[in-house]
Write a protein that holds these residues in place. Structure first.
Motif, PDB file in Angstrom:
ATOM      1  N   ALA A  47      92.221  74.175 -24.283  1.00  0.00           N
ATOM      2  CA  ALA A  47      92.159  74.973 -23.058  1.00  0.00           C
ATOM      3  C   ALA A  47      92.937  76.265 -23.176  1.00  0.00           C
ATOM      4  O   ALA A  47      92.718  77.201 -22.403  1.00  0.00           O
ATOM      5  CB  ALA A  47      92.691  74.150 -21.881  1.00  0.00           C
ATOM      6  N   PHE A  48      93.835  76.334 -24.153  1.00  0.00           N
ATOM      7  CA  PHE A  48      94.681  77.518 -24.323  1.00  0.00           C
ATOM      8  C   PHE A  48      94.423  78.225 -25.644  1.00  0.00           C
ATOM      9  O   PHE A  48      95.228  79.068 -26.065  1.00  0.00           O
ATOM     10  CB  PHE A  48      96.158  77.108 -24.246  1.00  0.00           C
ATOM     11  N   LYS A  49      93.296  77.908 -26.291  1.00  0.00           N
ATOM     12  CA  LYS A  49      92.996  78.507 -27.592  1.00  0.00           C
ATOM     13  C   LYS A  49      91.578  79.057 -27.625  1.00  0.00           C
ATOM     14  O   LYS A  49      90.715  78.664 -26.829  1.00  0.00           O
ATOM     15  CB  LYS A  49      93.159  77.463 -28.708  1.00  0.00           C
ATOM     16  N   ASN A  92      91.108  81.340 -20.950  1.00  0.00           N
ATOM     17  CA  ASN A  92      89.939  80.467 -20.784  1.00  0.00           C
ATOM     18  C   ASN A  92      89.733  80.035 -19.335  1.00  0.00           C
ATOM     19  O   ASN A  92      88.616  79.694 -18.948  1.00  0.00           O
ATOM     20  CB  ASN A  92      90.091  79.226 -21.666  1.00  0.00           C
ATOM     21  N   PHE A  93      90.792  80.031 -18.540  1.00  0.00           N
ATOM     22  CA  PHE A  93      90.676  79.595 -17.154  1.00  0.00           C
ATOM     23  C   PHE A  93      89.974  80.639 -16.285  1.00  0.00           C
ATOM     24  O   PHE A  93      89.555  80.338 -15.168  1.00  0.00           O
ATOM     25  CB  PHE A  93      92.061  79.303 -16.579  1.00  0.00           C
ATOM     26  N   GLU A  94      89.854  81.863 -16.780  1.00  0.00           N
ATOM     27  CA  GLU A  94      89.173  82.906 -16.022  1.00  0.00           C
ATOM     28  C   GLU A  94      87.679  82.631 -15.888  1.00  0.00           C
ATOM     29  O   GLU A  94      87.023  83.158 -14.992  1.00  0.00           O
ATOM     30  CB  GLU A  94      89.390  84.265 -16.686  1.00  0.00           C
ATOM     31  N   PHE A  95      87.160  81.788 -16.785  1.00  0.00           N
ATOM     32  CA  PHE A  95      85.728  81.484 -16.779  1.00  0.00           C
ATOM     33  C   PHE A  95      85.279  80.934 -15.426  1.00  0.00           C
ATOM     34  O   PHE A  95      84.243  81.332 -14.890  1.00  0.00           O
ATOM     35  CB  PHE A  95      85.423  80.469 -17.887  1.00  0.00           C
ATOM     36  N   LEU A  96      86.092  80.029 -14.846  1.00  0.00           N
ATOM     37  CA  LEU A  96      85.702  79.385 -13.598  1.00  0.00           C
ATOM     38  C   LEU A  96      85.871  80.316 -12.406  1.00  0.00           C
ATOM     39  O   LEU A  96      84.983  80.422 -11.562  1.00  0.00           O
ATOM     40  CB  LEU A  96      86.526  78.114 -13.381  1.00  0.00           C
ATOM     41  N   PHE A  97      86.985  81.016 -12.346  1.00  0.00           N
ATOM     42  CA  PHE A  97      87.299  81.799 -11.154  1.00  0.00           C
ATOM     43  C   PHE A  97      86.616  83.165 -11.138  1.00  0.00           C
ATOM     44  O   PHE A  97      86.468  83.761 -10.077  1.00  0.00           O
ATOM     45  CB  PHE A  97      88.815  81.975 -11.030  1.00  0.00           C
ATOM     46  N   LYS A  98      86.204  83.663 -12.305  1.00  0.00           N
ATOM     47  CA  LYS A  98      85.501  84.932 -12.350  1.00  0.00           C
ATOM     48  C   LYS A  98      83.986  84.771 -12.369  1.00  0.00           C
ATOM     49  O   LYS A  98      83.255  85.757 -12.404  1.00  0.00           O
ATOM     50  CB  LYS A  98      85.942  85.734 -13.580  1.00  0.00           C
ATOM     51  N   LYS A 147      74.389  75.940 -22.976  1.00  0.00           N
ATOM     52  CA  LYS A 147      73.671  77.195 -23.229  1.00  0.00           C
ATOM     53  C   LYS A 147      74.496  78.182 -24.044  1.00  0.00           C
ATOM     54  O   LYS A 147      73.973  78.887 -24.908  1.00  0.00           O
ATOM     55  CB  LYS A 147      73.259  77.841 -21.900  1.00  0.00           C
ATOM     56  N   LEU A 148      75.789  78.247 -23.762  1.00  0.00           N
ATOM     57  CA  LEU A 148      76.652  79.217 -24.443  1.00  0.00           C
ATOM     58  C   LEU A 148      77.496  78.595 -25.540  1.00  0.00           C
ATOM     59  O   LEU A 148      78.019  79.315 -26.393  1.00  0.00           O
ATOM     60  CB  LEU A 148      77.576  79.898 -23.417  1.00  0.00           C
ATOM     61  N   GLY A 149      77.659  77.277 -25.517  1.00  0.00           N
ATOM     62  CA  GLY A 149      78.505  76.612 -26.503  1.00  0.00           C
ATOM     63  C   GLY A 149      79.972  76.954 -26.345  1.00  0.00           C
ATOM     64  O   GLY A 149      80.725  76.951 -27.331  1.00  0.00           O
ATOM     65  N   ASP A 150      80.409  77.270 -25.116  1.00  0.00           N
ATOM     66  CA  ASP A 150      81.777  77.706 -24.864  1.00  0.00           C
ATOM     67  C   ASP A 150      82.675  76.485 -24.659  1.00  0.00           C
ATOM     68  O   ASP A 150      82.919  76.047 -23.532  1.00  0.00           O
ATOM     69  CB  ASP A 150      81.813  78.620 -23.638  1.00  0.00           C
ATOM     70  N   ILE A 151      83.183  75.940 -25.769  1.00  0.00           N
ATOM     71  CA  ILE A 151      84.040  74.756 -25.694  1.00  0.00           C
ATOM     72  C   ILE A 151      85.364  75.084 -25.025  1.00  0.00           C
ATOM     73  O   ILE A 151      85.927  74.270 -24.285  1.00  0.00           O
ATOM     74  CB  ILE A 151      84.272  74.186 -27.108  1.00  0.00           C
ATOM     75  N   ASN A 152      85.872  76.286 -25.253  1.00  0.00           N
ATOM     76  CA  ASN A 152      87.179  76.662 -24.725  1.00  0.00           C
ATOM     77  C   ASN A 152      87.196  76.617 -23.194  1.00  0.00           C
ATOM     78  O   ASN A 152      88.100  76.056 -22.579  1.00  0.00           O
ATOM     79  CB  ASN A 152      87.552  78.074 -25.200  1.00  0.00           C
ATOM     80  N   SER A 153      86.192  77.232 -22.571  1.00  0.00           N
ATOM     81  CA  SER A 153      86.144  77.270 -21.108  1.00  0.00           C
ATOM     82  C   SER A 153      85.917  75.880 -20.526  1.00  0.00           C
ATOM     83  O   SER A 153      86.491  75.530 -19.485  1.00  0.00           O
ATOM     84  CB  SER A 153      85.034  78.215 -20.643  1.00  0.00           C
ATOM     85  N   ALA A 154      85.082  75.075 -21.184  1.00  0.00           N
ATOM     86  CA  ALA A 154      84.843  73.714 -20.706  1.00  0.00           C
ATOM     87  C   ALA A 154      86.125  72.890 -20.756  1.00  0.00           C
ATOM     88  O   ALA A 154      86.426  72.126 -19.820  1.00  0.00           O
ATOM     89  CB  ALA A 154      83.754  73.046 -21.545  1.00  0.00           C
ATOM     90  N   ALA A 155      86.904  73.045 -21.832  1.00  0.00           N
ATOM     91  CA  ALA A 155      88.181  72.328 -21.937  1.00  0.00           C
ATOM     92  C   ALA A 155      89.159  72.810 -20.876  1.00  0.00           C
ATOM     93  O   ALA A 155      89.909  72.013 -20.295  1.00  0.00           O
ATOM     94  CB  ALA A 155      88.774  72.523 -23.325  1.00  0.00           C
TER      95      ALA A 155
END
Length: 330
Positions: free
Chosen positions: A66-68, A86-92, A291-299
């Protein structure tokens, strides 16, 4: 009189020197003594402890994702630290307010609706005979074991536009049919009903078990005083179930920021037009991940959901402790 036992009279088994409780105040020595004293029980619990350690605690190392900025060639520990980026993914996200609102409101509705109906059914089961209780318990509990994939197919049998049961009934009465999967408003009622149908059996069983643990002396005394069944429910059963109700409510709040992915993905068939009323954090993140394969944002989102759940449980428990300390969870 002398405290020395007379000859020939057994004085009882003596505790081995190695198992005598240490008199010193060294906490490490005391803990070691407790471990040695209960070593057989600890040995029996060892498989369960190892299972919990491997399944629940070792995977928690992955929370650092989540931090990498994760890269497969660098691995988990070699990837670059990015802090809270990575936490910006949800709020933005464009639909951030919608998915957070849906998650919170749906979960709160599920908790209150399931609790109210389960309590009512448990009270009604308590008024039935033993044989009927077993039949109704099995009937109510069966949907709890059905997977959400199968529930989605059952929902499709009811909601299909051409051959669904609901549209067939509407056609029979000369009413207008609906394409349920392309509408938004009906899902505000469909999803809570499906959640209630699937989860009410388990909650009812828990409350009914609590009712059976209440001493029958209370009810016998109430009957002698001329109390009706309703009065016994409201003045004996419900007050004595209050601790159990509070505990289940607090535990339910722990998942208020974590939606039921299977319910909101398989039942509405993940159809875009109904996203305004069916989309939650978990389904949104799943689509972004696939769709994006964004493991960081999901974590990061998963970590945030766990933290919010922990804060919610602790806060609710503190409020309960201030109101009634005896009914707090911890």
């Amino acid at each position: 009189m002398s405290n020395v036992p007379s000859a020939g009279v057994p004085s009882g088994p003596e505790t081995p020197t190695s198992l005598k409780k240490p008199k010193q105040k060294n906490w490490l020595a005391k803990e070691f003594w407790h471990i040695r004293r209960n070593r057989e029980l600890l040995l029996l619990a060892l498989p369960g402890i190892l299972f919990k350690l491997v399944i629940a605690y070792m995977p928690m190392v992955g929370l650092i994702l989540a931090f990498k900025y994760f890269r497969y060639d660098q691995g988990i520990f070699g990837s670059k630290w990015v802090g809270l980026q990575n936490f910006e993914f949800l709020f933005k996200a464009q639909d951030a307010f919608r998915i957070i609102r849906n998650t919170l409101l749906y979960n709160f509705t599920y908790i209150l609706l399931t609790m109210a109906v389960s309590l009512l059914l448990a009270l009604l089961l308590n008024e039935l005979s033993g044989k009927l209780v077993k039949v109704y318990q099995t009937t109510l509990f069966l949907p709890y074991f059905i997977s959400m994939v199968l529930v989605g197919y059952i929902g499709s049998a009811f909601l299909d536009f051409q051959n669904g049961y609901l549209n067939t009934v509407l056609t029979f009465f000369g009413l207008k049919t609906h394409n349920w999967y392309l509408e938004t408003t009906p899902w505000l009622f469909i999803l809570p009903l499906v959640a209630l149908w699937k989860g009410v059996g388990f909650s009812t069983l828990v409350y009914y078990a609590g009712i059976t643990g209440i001493s029958t002396d209370y009810y016998e005394a109430a009957r002698l005083d001329g109390a009706s069944r309703v009065q016994m429910m409201t003045r004996i059963t419900l007050p004595l179930l209050k601790p159990l109700i509070i505990i289940l409510f607090i535990l339910g709040l722990g998942n208020i920021f974590r939606g039921d992915f299977g319910l909101h993905y398989f039942v509405p068939n993940n159809v875009g037009p109904n996203f305004p009323t069916t989309d939650i954090i978990d389904t949104y993140v799943y689509r972004a991940l696939t769709k994006l394969g964004d493991i960081n944002s999901a974590a990061a989102v998963g970590f945030l959901q766990s933290v919010v759940g922990l804060i919610t449980v602790v806060s609710a428990n503190l409020i309960v402790r201030r109101i009634d300390k005896d009914n707090a969870l911890f």
